[in-house]
Design an enzyme around this catalytic site. Structure first.
Site, PDB file in Angstrom:
ATOM      1  N   LYS A   9      39.151  48.158  24.654  1.00 50.41           N
ATOM      2  CA  LYS A   9      40.272  47.343  24.159  1.00 50.41           C
ATOM      3  C   LYS A   9      41.575  48.153  24.251  1.00 50.41           C
ATOM      4  O   LYS A   9      41.545  49.362  24.497  1.00 50.41           O
ATOM      5  CB  LYS A   9      40.007  46.926  22.709  1.00 50.41           C
ATOM      6  CG  LYS A   9      39.868  48.106  21.744  1.00 50.41           C
ATOM      7  CD  LYS A   9      39.265  47.688  20.414  1.00 50.41           C
ATOM      8  CE  LYS A   9      39.045  48.879  19.517  1.00 50.41           C
ATOM      9  NZ  LYS A   9      38.267  48.543  18.319  1.00 50.41           N
TER      10      LYS A   9
ATOM     11  N   TYR B 181      68.929  65.776  16.621  1.00 48.83           N
ATOM     12  CA  TYR B 181      69.425  64.782  15.653  1.00 48.83           C
ATOM     13  C   TYR B 181      69.137  65.217  14.223  1.00 48.83           C
ATOM     14  O   TYR B 181      68.054  65.737  13.923  1.00 48.83           O
ATOM     15  CB  TYR B 181      68.754  63.436  15.889  1.00 48.83           C
ATOM     16  CG  TYR B 181      69.273  62.716  17.109  1.00 48.83           C
ATOM     17  CD1 TYR B 181      70.610  62.338  17.204  1.00 48.83           C
ATOM     18  CD2 TYR B 181      68.414  62.396  18.156  1.00 48.83           C
ATOM     19  CE1 TYR B 181      71.082  61.665  18.327  1.00 48.83           C
ATOM     20  CE2 TYR B 181      68.866  61.719  19.273  1.00 48.83           C
ATOM     21  CZ  TYR B 181      70.208  61.356  19.355  1.00 48.83           C
ATOM     22  OH  TYR B 181      70.668  60.693  20.462  1.00 48.83           O
TER      23      TYR B 181
ATOM     24  N   MET C 211      64.456  60.042  21.593  1.00 45.70           N
ATOM     25  CA  MET C 211      63.856  58.990  22.405  1.00 45.70           C
ATOM     26  C   MET C 211      63.266  59.544  23.704  1.00 45.70           C
ATOM     27  O   MET C 211      62.169  59.157  24.109  1.00 45.70           O
ATOM     28  CB  MET C 211      64.897  57.915  22.723  1.00 45.70           C
ATOM     29  CG  MET C 211      64.311  56.702  23.433  1.00 45.70           C
ATOM     30  SD  MET C 211      65.528  55.451  23.857  1.00 45.70           S
ATOM     31  CE  MET C 211      65.886  54.734  22.274  1.00 45.70           C
TER      32      MET C 211
HETATM   33  C1  LIG Z   1      37.220  49.424  18.130  1.00 46.02           C
HETATM   34  C2  LIG Z   1      35.840  49.047  17.809  1.00 46.02           C
HETATM   35  C3  LIG Z   1      34.771  49.902  18.088  1.00 46.02           C
HETATM   36  C4  LIG Z   1      34.961  51.312  18.609  1.00 46.02           C
HETATM   37  O1  LIG Z   1      35.366  52.150  17.552  1.00 46.02           O
HETATM   38  P1  LIG Z   1      35.619  53.714  17.809  1.00 46.02           P
HETATM   39  O2  LIG Z   1      35.914  54.249  16.462  1.00 46.02           O
HETATM   40  O3  LIG Z   1      36.801  53.801  18.711  1.00 46.02           O
HETATM   41  O4  LIG Z   1      34.393  54.235  18.423  1.00 46.02           O
HETATM   42  C5  LIG Z   1      33.492  49.434  17.866  1.00 46.02           C
HETATM   43  N1  LIG Z   1      33.279  48.194  17.366  1.00 46.02           N
HETATM   44  C6  LIG Z   1      34.286  47.355  17.056  1.00 46.02           C
HETATM   45  C7  LIG Z   1      33.990  46.025  16.499  1.00 46.02           C
HETATM   46  C8  LIG Z   1      35.598  47.756  17.252  1.00 46.02           C
HETATM   47  O5  LIG Z   1      36.595  46.918  16.943  1.00 46.02           O
END
Ligand SMILES: *Cc1c(COP(=O)(O)O)cnc(C)c1O
Length: 362
Positions: free
Chosen positions: A35, A258, A306
């Site tokens: 993801k 800054y 930035m």
């Molecule tokens: C993001 C996610 C994972 C992976 O988690 P990690 O801590 O990155 O290993 C597994 N299951 C679900 C449902 C997630 O949303």
């Protein structure tokens, strides 16, 4: 010359880290969690690297990226871990053989109110204590019965029961309570089960069961605040490098950047690095955050801007305009930079900005 900041993505690290997950849970299928654009590494690149080594499947949130993987001829199972957001997506999921999480009444009703020719693989999700997504233990029996009816009706193909841990990364809490609740939900059914994220995969063998869902470990960052990636035998997949583009010599009393938040107490040499918060470097990283210049570990000073930040190169006499800098990677773990900035490696990896050139390396 182009601006020198680059994020190198290591294919062999991604592959070795997935192999590590498989070694930890040899009897489980491992859905690589990709993801958020593969945690910032580029979802298509990550999928291709893992597919080369025979990945069991993928899990992600974004339907458009799932379709991209199908376009790229990845035929493995792909799980949408937040499920579907509207009925129109159900047809697409069927057509492209996407597996879906079903975590709430609306999603279950969506499946019940549409008939299709091809059954869809479902991960029925239970809320065992995180209170984010999932059917409650009280509603579990009925949800499972309704899903089983859909199986009998050939609307659901395989049914997997799943949950997600809130504190698998915290040694003093762990997974026990959620594990017990989930086991009670699963009792008396023969459906495959899925629980483990990276943290549970490392620390709780009993949670591995049928399907594990490693995310952060694939990218070589640690899921734990109290254990470094290196000791988990995973390798950083992203290395962000840049160069010094100017050198400044501060006299005692001179400030830099800054807000003049860093003021020199003694003669100080400052390397100006072409990397700032618009590249994804955390603006909250304070003076003292580790950084590598000319292969030597030193500290950042002053406020991150930035497009630039400052490295203390007082003790690095060879530092010059053009000196190589590692922001995070093999020498400076992303988790150390994150900890210094009050966050976790996950956030820094996901936040790497589109303007940073990505380069594939072995
Ligand atoms: C993001 C996610 C994972 C992976 O988690 P990690 O801590 O990155 O290993 C597994 N299951 C679900 C449902 C997630 O949303």
């Amino acid at each position: 010359m182009t601006r020198p900041i680059v994020a190198e993505i290591s294919k062999s690290a991604l592959q070795a880290n997935y192999a590590r997950a498989k070694t930890l849970a040899p009897k489980s299928k491992a859905l690589a969690v990709i993801k958020a654009n593969g945690y910032g590494h580029g979802v298509e690149r990550v999928a291709a690297a893992l597919a080369e080594k025979g990945v069991d499947g993928f899990a992600l949130v974004e339907l458009e990226y799932a379709l991209k993987l199908r376009e790229n001829r990845h035929e493995q199972p792909i799980l949408l871990i937040e499920g579907l957001f509207e009925p129109a997506e159900l047809m697409i999921a069927r057509q492209f053989r996407l597996s879906v999480v079903v975590h709430c009444e609306d999603q279950l009703a969506m499946l019940e109110s549409s008939r299709g020719k091809s059954p869809i693989d479902v991960y029925l999700k239970f809320n065992t204590g995180m209170n984010r997504l999932g059917f409650t233990p009280a509603d579990a029996k009925q949800a499972i019965a309704r899903a089983e009816a859909l199986m009998a009706d050939k609307q659901i193909g395989t049914l997997t029961l799943m949950t997600h841990f809130a504190q698998a990364d915290e040694l003093d809490v762990g997974v026990d309570e959620q594990y017990v609740r989930f086991s009670a939900i699963c009792q008396g059914t023969k459906h495959p089960r899925s629980m483990s994220n990276s943290a549970a995969l490392f620390r709780y063998r009993s949670t591995h069961v049928d399907v594990v869902r490693p995310g952060i470990m694939l990218y070589g960052a640690s899921p734990f605040a109290d254990q470094a990636a290196q000791s988990l035998h995973i390798k950083p997949a992203m290395r962000v490098t840049s160069q010094l583009i100017a050198i400044q010599h501060l006299k005692p009393g001179d400030a830099v950047g800054y807000g003049a938040v860093f003021r020199a107490e003694k003669p100080t040499v400052v390397g100006v690095v072409a990397c700032g918060y618009a590249d994804g470097y955390p603006r909250h990283a304070p003076t003292g955050t580790p950084i590598l210049v000319e292969g030597k570990r030193t500290r950042t000073i002053g406020r991150v801007a930035m497009d630039m930040l400052f490295a203390d190169v007082t003790g690095i006499p060879t530092a010059h305009v053009g000196s190589p800098v590692e922001l995070w990677g093999d020498h400076i773990p992303v988790d150390e930079v994150a900890a210094s900035a009050g966050t976790i490696g996950y956030e820094l990896l996901c936040a790497i900005a589109p303007r940073v050139t990505m380069r594939d390396v072995a």
